[in-house]
Design a protein around this motif. Structure first.
Motif, mmCIF file in Angstrom:
data_model
loop_
_atom_site.group_PDB
_atom_site.id
_atom_site.type_symbol
_atom_site.label_atom_id
_atom_site.label_comp_id
_atom_site.label_asym_id
_atom_site.label_seq_id
_atom_site.Cartn_x
_atom_site.Cartn_y
_atom_site.Cartn_z
ATOM 1 N N THR A 174 38.841 -111.569 59.094
ATOM 2 C CA THR A 174 39.435 -112.297 60.211
ATOM 3 C C THR A 174 38.877 -113.715 60.209
ATOM 4 O O THR A 174 37.665 -113.908 60.088
ATOM 5 C CB THR A 174 39.118 -111.611 61.553
ATOM 6 O OG1 THR A 174 39.698 -110.299 61.540
ATOM 7 C CG2 THR A 174 39.700 -112.404 62.719
ATOM 8 N N LEU A 175 39.758 -114.685 60.323
ATOM 9 C CA LEU A 175 39.364 -116.091 60.296
ATOM 10 C C LEU A 175 39.422 -116.653 61.708
ATOM 11 O O LEU A 175 40.389 -116.434 62.435
ATOM 12 C CB LEU A 175 40.314 -116.874 59.385
ATOM 13 C CG LEU A 175 39.893 -118.282 58.973
ATOM 14 C CD1 LEU A 175 38.626 -118.256 58.130
ATOM 15 C CD2 LEU A 175 41.022 -118.962 58.208
ATOM 16 N N ALA A 176 38.380 -117.366 62.100
ATOM 17 C CA ALA A 176 38.337 -118.020 63.411
ATOM 18 C C ALA A 176 38.120 -119.507 63.208
ATOM 19 O O ALA A 176 37.449 -119.929 62.257
ATOM 20 C CB ALA A 176 37.218 -117.441 64.271
ATOM 21 N N ALA A 177 38.700 -120.318 64.081
ATOM 22 C CA ALA A 177 38.558 -121.769 63.987
ATOM 23 C C ALA A 177 38.062 -122.326 65.308
ATOM 24 O O ALA A 177 38.506 -121.913 66.383
ATOM 25 C CB ALA A 177 39.889 -122.420 63.622
ATOM 26 N N THR A 178 37.133 -123.281 65.199
ATOM 27 C CA THR A 178 36.689 -124.059 66.356
ATOM 28 C C THR A 178 37.211 -125.480 66.183
ATOM 29 O O THR A 178 37.087 -126.065 65.101
ATOM 30 C CB THR A 178 35.151 -124.070 66.456
ATOM 31 O OG1 THR A 178 34.677 -122.735 66.566
ATOM 32 C CG2 THR A 178 34.701 -124.875 67.671
ATOM 33 N N ALA A 208 47.858 -124.092 66.846
ATOM 34 C CA ALA A 208 47.138 -124.801 67.907
ATOM 35 C C ALA A 208 47.367 -126.304 67.839
ATOM 36 O O ALA A 208 47.246 -127.010 68.836
ATOM 37 C CB ALA A 208 45.645 -124.496 67.816
ATOM 38 N N LYS A 209 47.675 -126.803 66.642
ATOM 39 C CA LYS A 209 47.961 -128.226 66.417
ATOM 40 C C LYS A 209 46.832 -129.121 66.940
ATOM 41 O O LYS A 209 47.061 -130.122 67.622
ATOM 42 C CB LYS A 209 49.299 -128.623 67.048
ATOM 43 C CG LYS A 209 50.480 -127.882 66.437
ATOM 44 C CD LYS A 209 51.799 -128.423 66.910
ATOM 45 C CE LYS A 209 52.971 -127.656 66.314
ATOM 46 N NZ LYS A 209 52.992 -127.656 64.847
ATOM 47 N N GLN A 229 49.326 -130.565 55.647
ATOM 48 C CA GLN A 229 49.907 -129.403 56.303
ATOM 49 C C GLN A 229 49.779 -129.559 57.815
ATOM 50 O O GLN A 229 48.667 -129.702 58.338
ATOM 51 C CB GLN A 229 49.197 -128.133 55.834
ATOM 52 C CG GLN A 229 49.465 -127.869 54.352
ATOM 53 C CD GLN A 229 48.845 -126.569 53.900
ATOM 54 O OE1 GLN A 229 47.662 -126.532 53.604
ATOM 55 N NE2 GLN A 229 49.639 -125.522 53.840
ATOM 56 N N PRO A 230 50.905 -129.538 58.512
ATOM 57 C CA PRO A 230 50.883 -129.713 59.963
ATOM 58 C C PRO A 230 49.978 -128.692 60.644
ATOM 59 O O PRO A 230 50.018 -127.496 60.329
ATOM 60 C CB PRO A 230 52.347 -129.513 60.365
ATOM 61 C CG PRO A 230 53.131 -129.828 59.129
ATOM 62 C CD PRO A 230 52.276 -129.370 57.989
ATOM 63 N N GLY A 231 49.171 -129.179 61.576
ATOM 64 C CA GLY A 231 48.273 -128.303 62.299
ATOM 65 C C GLY A 231 47.022 -127.922 61.544
ATOM 66 O O GLY A 231 46.186 -127.164 62.054
ATOM 67 N N GLU A 232 46.880 -128.464 60.339
ATOM 68 C CA GLU A 232 45.721 -128.096 59.526
ATOM 69 C C GLU A 232 45.063 -129.321 58.894
ATOM 70 O O GLU A 232 43.851 -129.508 59.025
ATOM 71 C CB GLU A 232 46.139 -127.081 58.454
ATOM 72 C CG GLU A 232 44.975 -126.315 57.885
ATOM 73 C CD GLU A 232 45.398 -125.061 57.126
ATOM 74 O OE1 GLU A 232 44.670 -124.691 56.186
ATOM 75 O OE2 GLU A 232 46.427 -124.440 57.467
#
Length: 325
Positions: free
Chosen positions: A136-140, A156-157, A226-229
């Motif tokens: 599972t990948l989580a982003a802050t 989340a953009k 890449q949009p949002g990334e």
């Protein structure tokens, strides 16, 4: 030395998504021993449904790499990529994903299922999941907010501060560590920076094995943002984001496209908020990288890396002196 030159070069390709199979298809036509190490962080679409319903690693990226390296009839490849239409419980599932799910149940575990599927498809090389279990990948984000789930991150953009694996302590495959130790070239990318590349490198043991390897470590940078990334990212921004997660001086070489992209192609991407990744060569040199910047593109409907050109460029680096690490 003669024995080393006589054997085929060993190339490990790390990534996921749509970029990794492109390079694998190019390398398949060459005389090389290929190992693909593939992310198991996907939680969207058919892969995500099978992951949650059957408690198995997501099969989609693995499927694409198996097909890219398969020495089989085009009709069988088309069958494995076939996606069921709406109107049934199978809607959205690809046949290849269901095949891997069935093989997992028959063989008892996902690793064995991938190996047996490789045998059935006469795969030229090895396809290995980066870890023994689904990740599972989580982003802050820089505003302090956080999301969990690979598919949720670009939605989340927001500008990403860091990504992490949950759980943190996952086991890499011993075969993957062995392949890295014996490689002549380790190619990372192309692929989504935060959701395809970093999930592999953050698996405990993977980055350390790459640092210890005598191989040349080559980063193939994405052609488009890449949009949002990676909104607004240059090539050096991609490298710096990786270094921020796993430490500096990780890559030896970067392959980056420096050719202009036709306006008709650009317009397709701009409508989705995607723009060319700028090859900021001076900043890449400042990061200690050897930079190979030229036209690496193939145009169909989209701007993609030319599989043969990238494969030839990677192979041209094999046989040079190994670096000391």
């Amino acid at each position: 030395m003669q024995r080393q030159m006589a054997r085929r070069p060993r190339i490990v390709v790390i990534g996921g998504g749509t970029g990794q199979p492109v390079l694998l298809r190019g390398l398949k036509a060459k005389d090389a021993e290929i190992t693909a190490i593939v992310t198991v962080a996907d939680d969207g679409g058919s892969s995500g449904r099978l992951r949650s319903d059957l408690y198995m690693p997501p099969p989609g990226d693995i499927r694409n790499c198996l097909i890219a390296l398969a020495d089989t009839e085009p009709l069988l490849a088309e069958l494995l990529q076939y996606r069921f239409d709406a109107g049934s419980e199978l809607s959205g599932h690809s046949f290849g994903n269901l095949f891997l799910a069935a093989m997992t149940n028959i063989t008892g575990d996902f690793e064995t299922a991938v190996k047996e599927t490789s045998r059935v498809l006469a795969v030229r090389g090895r396809v290995l999941p980066a870890a023994r279990r689904a990740i599972t990948l989580a982003a802050t984000f820089i505003d302090g907010s956080r999301v969990v789930g690979e598919s949720q991150i670009p939605l989340a953009k927001k500008k990403i501060k860091e990504v992490e694996l949950l759980p943190r302590h996952v086991e890499p495959l011993p075969e993957a560590l062995e392949a890295l130790a014996e490689a002549d070239a380790i190619v990372i990318g192309p692929g989504s920076l935060y959701t395809s590349i970093l999930p592999n490198l953050l698996v405990p043991g993977i980055a350390d094995a790459i640092r210890r390897s005598p191989a040349k470590v080559i980063y193939v940078c994405n052609v488009m943002t890449q949009p949002g990334e990676t909104d607004g990212f240059s090539a050096s921004d991609h490298v710096q984001a990786i270094y921020d997660h796993i430490g500096p001086r990780f890559f030896d070489i970067i392959i980056v496209n420096s050719a202009p992209i036709p306006q008709s192609i650009l317009e397709q991407y701009e409508s989705k908020g995607s723009y060319p990744v700028r090859a900021d060569v001076e900043k890449l040199h400042a990061l200690g990288l050897t930079v190979i910047a030229r036209n690496f593109l193939h145009y169909a409907m989209y701007a993609r890396h030319d599989a043969d050109m990238i494969a030839m460029q990677v192979l041209s680096l094999i046989g040079r002196e190994h670096k000391a690490k």
